[in-house]
Design a protein around this motif. Structure first.
Motif, short mmCIF file in Angstrom:
data_model
loop_
_atom_site.label_atom_id
_atom_site.label_comp_id
_atom_site.label_asym_id
_atom_site.label_seq_id
_atom_site.Cartn_x
_atom_site.Cartn_y
_atom_site.Cartn_z
N GLU A 183 7.27 15.91 -10.53
CA GLU A 183 8.49 15.51 -9.83
C GLU A 183 8.25 14.26 -8.99
OE1 GLU A 183 12.03 17.70 -7.24
OE2 GLU A 183 9.96 18.48 -7.16
N ALA A 184 7.10 14.19 -8.33
CA ALA A 184 6.76 13.00 -7.55
C ALA A 184 6.65 11.77 -8.44
CB ALA A 184 5.47 13.23 -6.78
N LEU A 185 6.06 11.94 -9.63
CA LEU A 185 5.96 10.83 -10.58
C LEU A 185 7.33 10.36 -11.04
CD1 LEU A 185 2.94 11.98 -12.77
CD2 LEU A 185 3.07 9.85 -11.46
N GLN A 186 8.22 11.28 -11.27
CA GLN A 186 9.56 10.93 -11.76
C GLN A 186 10.35 10.12 -10.73
OE1 GLN A 186 11.10 14.81 -12.68
NE2 GLN A 186 10.38 14.75 -14.82
N PHE A 187 10.04 10.30 -9.47
CA PHE A 187 10.74 9.54 -8.43
C PHE A 187 9.98 8.29 -7.98
CE2 PHE A 187 12.97 13.56 -8.11
CZ PHE A 187 14.27 13.17 -7.84
N GLY A 188 8.92 7.94 -8.74
CA GLY A 188 8.22 6.67 -8.50
C GLY A 188 7.17 6.70 -7.42
N ALA A 189 6.58 7.85 -7.15
CA ALA A 189 5.57 7.94 -6.09
C ALA A 189 4.31 7.14 -6.44
CB ALA A 189 5.20 9.40 -5.84
N PHE A 190 3.93 7.12 -7.72
CA PHE A 190 2.68 6.46 -8.12
C PHE A 190 2.75 4.96 -7.82
CE2 PHE A 190 -0.51 4.67 -10.95
CZ PHE A 190 -1.55 5.58 -10.83
N GLN A 191 3.83 4.30 -8.24
CA GLN A 191 3.96 2.86 -8.01
C GLN A 191 4.07 2.53 -6.53
OE1 GLN A 191 5.57 4.64 -10.19
NE2 GLN A 191 5.38 3.70 -12.21
N LYS A 192 4.79 3.36 -5.80
CA LYS A 192 4.95 3.11 -4.37
C LYS A 192 3.61 3.19 -3.63
CE LYS A 192 9.76 4.44 -3.58
NZ LYS A 192 10.66 5.27 -2.76
N LEU A 193 2.81 4.18 -4.00
CA LEU A 193 1.51 4.33 -3.36
C LEU A 193 0.61 3.15 -3.68
CD1 LEU A 193 0.96 8.15 -3.98
CD2 LEU A 193 1.42 7.05 -1.79
N LEU A 194 0.66 2.66 -4.93
CA LEU A 194 -0.13 1.49 -5.29
C LEU A 194 0.27 0.26 -4.48
CD1 LEU A 194 -0.38 1.73 -9.20
CD2 LEU A 194 -2.23 1.98 -7.56
N VAL A 195 1.58 0.04 -4.36
CA VAL A 195 2.07 -1.10 -3.59
C VAL A 195 1.69 -0.96 -2.12
CG1 VAL A 195 4.15 -2.29 -2.80
CG2 VAL A 195 3.97 -1.54 -5.18
N MET A 196 1.75 0.25 -1.61
CA MET A 196 1.42 0.49 -0.21
C MET A 196 -0.04 0.14 0.08
SD MET A 196 1.96 3.94 1.99
CE MET A 196 0.56 4.71 1.23
N LEU A 197 -0.93 0.47 -0.85
CA LEU A 197 -2.34 0.13 -0.67
C LEU A 197 -2.55 -1.37 -0.70
CD1 LEU A 197 -4.08 2.85 -2.89
CD2 LEU A 197 -3.94 2.76 -0.40
N GLN A 198 -1.77 -2.07 -1.50
CA GLN A 198 -1.90 -3.52 -1.59
C GLN A 198 -1.31 -4.20 -0.35
OE1 GLN A 198 -0.02 -4.64 -5.24
NE2 GLN A 198 -1.57 -3.69 -6.54
N VAL A 199 -0.21 -3.69 0.16
CA VAL A 199 0.42 -4.28 1.34
C VAL A 199 -0.42 -4.04 2.58
CG1 VAL A 199 2.43 -4.15 2.86
CG2 VAL A 199 2.74 -4.14 0.39
#
Length: 451
Positions: free
Chosen positions: A396-412
């Motif tokens: 469910e977390a993957l379906q709502f885009g958690a993976f991409q958001k976490l990646l971007v957060m680490l980069q920011v």
């Protein structure tokens, strides 16, 4: 440079009002009747030790809120009077001659729409303050006979303090918080129903004088005082409930475990706080309730106390609030939810609630850095307790885009603790990326790096 800036500011204000300082009826206001700070007609002219006359409201704002101890025009140091905690800076001498001239001028120009300024009230003196506080202390100790007298005195204190910032500061520096807290404690010890009205007035006045000093909060943190405040929180009028939660917030800010346990053991206290969140009176009341609960959650130690936060339905209520709320309430609600999920019961309740993961993922990178850190912490607590190989929450977390958001957060960029939790979440989510994954591009709108 300061003089030049003041000159330019004065020129701009004069230009806005017209070069001759005229009203809508082309009436010239004598320059000696206008305050040098606001360029408006003075209502309560006072003269400083430098000989310059200002409107009391403007010069008090300059001194008290601006933290200045010099004359705005001459830049000379202002004289003060008193000593110790009763020192009040500076001396403001009422200019009765100018005031009478202004009032006469207003009367003469009544046909031009000019209203006569009322005669200002005399500021409270140090002796009056000391006398009032002494009377409140004495009357509260004899609540059976003097409860109504105490109520009248406290009402008078609030009325005087409401007249000006100078009066309010005078009461604060002379220990009004301690006096009112002690009076409230004395009245709360008795079982006389007639004291309820007086206690309500004291509670309202305490809320007016916030923030309170440490001694006042310590007195209000007693068992009898907390029980009385909790009663108003549960059974009082809207204004009483509002004042009660404001005072409770101040007490809980001390983060003393003993006071938290006392409040939790009072019947109806926690339910009253939750009701203010569920049925809000105003945004400030909701924020105060959430902050109070936040301190209670993070300073509670017993297992029974922890279970109560879950039993009152706080987990589901907070998640529902997060669906649509402003930034400040969102941050506070996430902080409370993160604290509750430090307990096993809270994690189970959030895990089984359908809106938990969708709402939390949506809050990532959308509200503020603080809200993002809380959301990551909550998601980490839910996902790491995945039971029996069931991957429903992770998918469910993957379906709502958690993976991409976490990646971007680490980069920011984020704090080290949040970075560790985000990295662990990515490892858990990466296993199930082949099942389902999607991303909402709107979540990355206007995102900027911190470096």
């Amino acid at each position: 440079m300061i003089a030049t800036w003041r000159k330019k500011r004065t020129e701009k204000r004069v230009a806005k009002r017209g070069f001759m300082k005229k009203t809508n009826m082309e009436l010239v206001i004598p320059s000696q009747f206008t305050c040098p700070i606001s360029l408006d007609l003075m209502k309560d002219p006072v003269t400083l030790s430098t000989g310059i006359t200002y409107d009391r409201e403007n010069i008090e704002r300059w001194i008290n809120k601006g933290g200045n101890q010099t004359c705005p025009i001459t830049n000379q140091d202002l004289k003060s009077y008193g000593s110790g905690i009763t020192t009040i800076d500076p001396v403001l001498i009422p200019n009765h001659n100018i005031r009478k001239m202004i009032q006469q001028w207003c009367v003469e120009n009544k046909e031009h729409g000019i209203d006569r300024i009322p005669t200002p009230r005399i500021p409270v003196s140090l002796s009056d303050v000391s006398e009032l506080l002494a009377k409140i202390t004495n009357s509260s100790k004899l609540e059976m006979e003097n409860s109504s007298l105490c109520e009248e005195l406290v009402t008078r204190v609030k009325n005087l303090a409401s007249e000006s910032d100078r009066n309010k500061c005078c009461f604060v520096t002379n220990g009004i918080g301690k006096v009112l807290s002690s009076a409230f404690l004395e009245l709360s010890k008795g079982k006389n129903a007639k004291n309820a009205s007086t206690e309500e007035v004291i509670l309202s006045t305490l809320a007016f004088f916030l923030p309170l000093d440490v001694k006042s909060k310590t007195i209000l943190g007693s068992i009898s005082s907390l029980r009385c405040i909790a009663w108003f929180l549960k059974n009082g009028s809207l204004s009483s409930r509002r004042n009660a939660v404001f005072v409770l917030r101040e007490i809980m800010k001390m983060e003393e475990q003993e006071k938290v346990e006392i409040l939790l053991n009072i019947e109806g206290a926690l339910e009253g706080l939750v009701k203010l969140v569920k049925e809000p009176i105003c945004p400030n009341t909701t924020k105060a309730s959430l902050l109070t609960i936040y301190h209670m959650v993070n300073n509670s130690s017993s297992q029974s106390s922890r279970s109560r936060f879950v039993d009152v339905g706080l987990v589901e209520l907070l998640i529902e609030i997060l669906v649509d709320c402003d930034k400040s309430i969102c941050e506070k609600a996430l902080g409370v939810l993160d604290g509750i999920l430090s307990y096993e019961e809270g994690v189970k309740r959030a895990y089984n609630y359908a809106l938990s993961v969708p709402v939390l993922v949506k809050k990532l990178l959308r509200v503020s850095d603080l809200a993002t850190e809380f959301s990551v912490s909550i998601l980490w607590k839910i996902c790491k307790n995945e039971n029996n190989g069931d991957c429903g929450v992770l998918v469910e977390a993957l379906q709502f885009g958690a993976f991409q958001k976490l990646l971007v957060m680490l980069q920011v960029g984020c704090s080290e603790t949040t970075k560790e939790k985000a990295s662990e979440l990515l490892k858990l989510l990466n296993v199930h990326r082949d099942i389902a994954e999607c991303v909402d591009s709107l979540d990355f709108k206007s995102l900027k790096r911190t470096f």
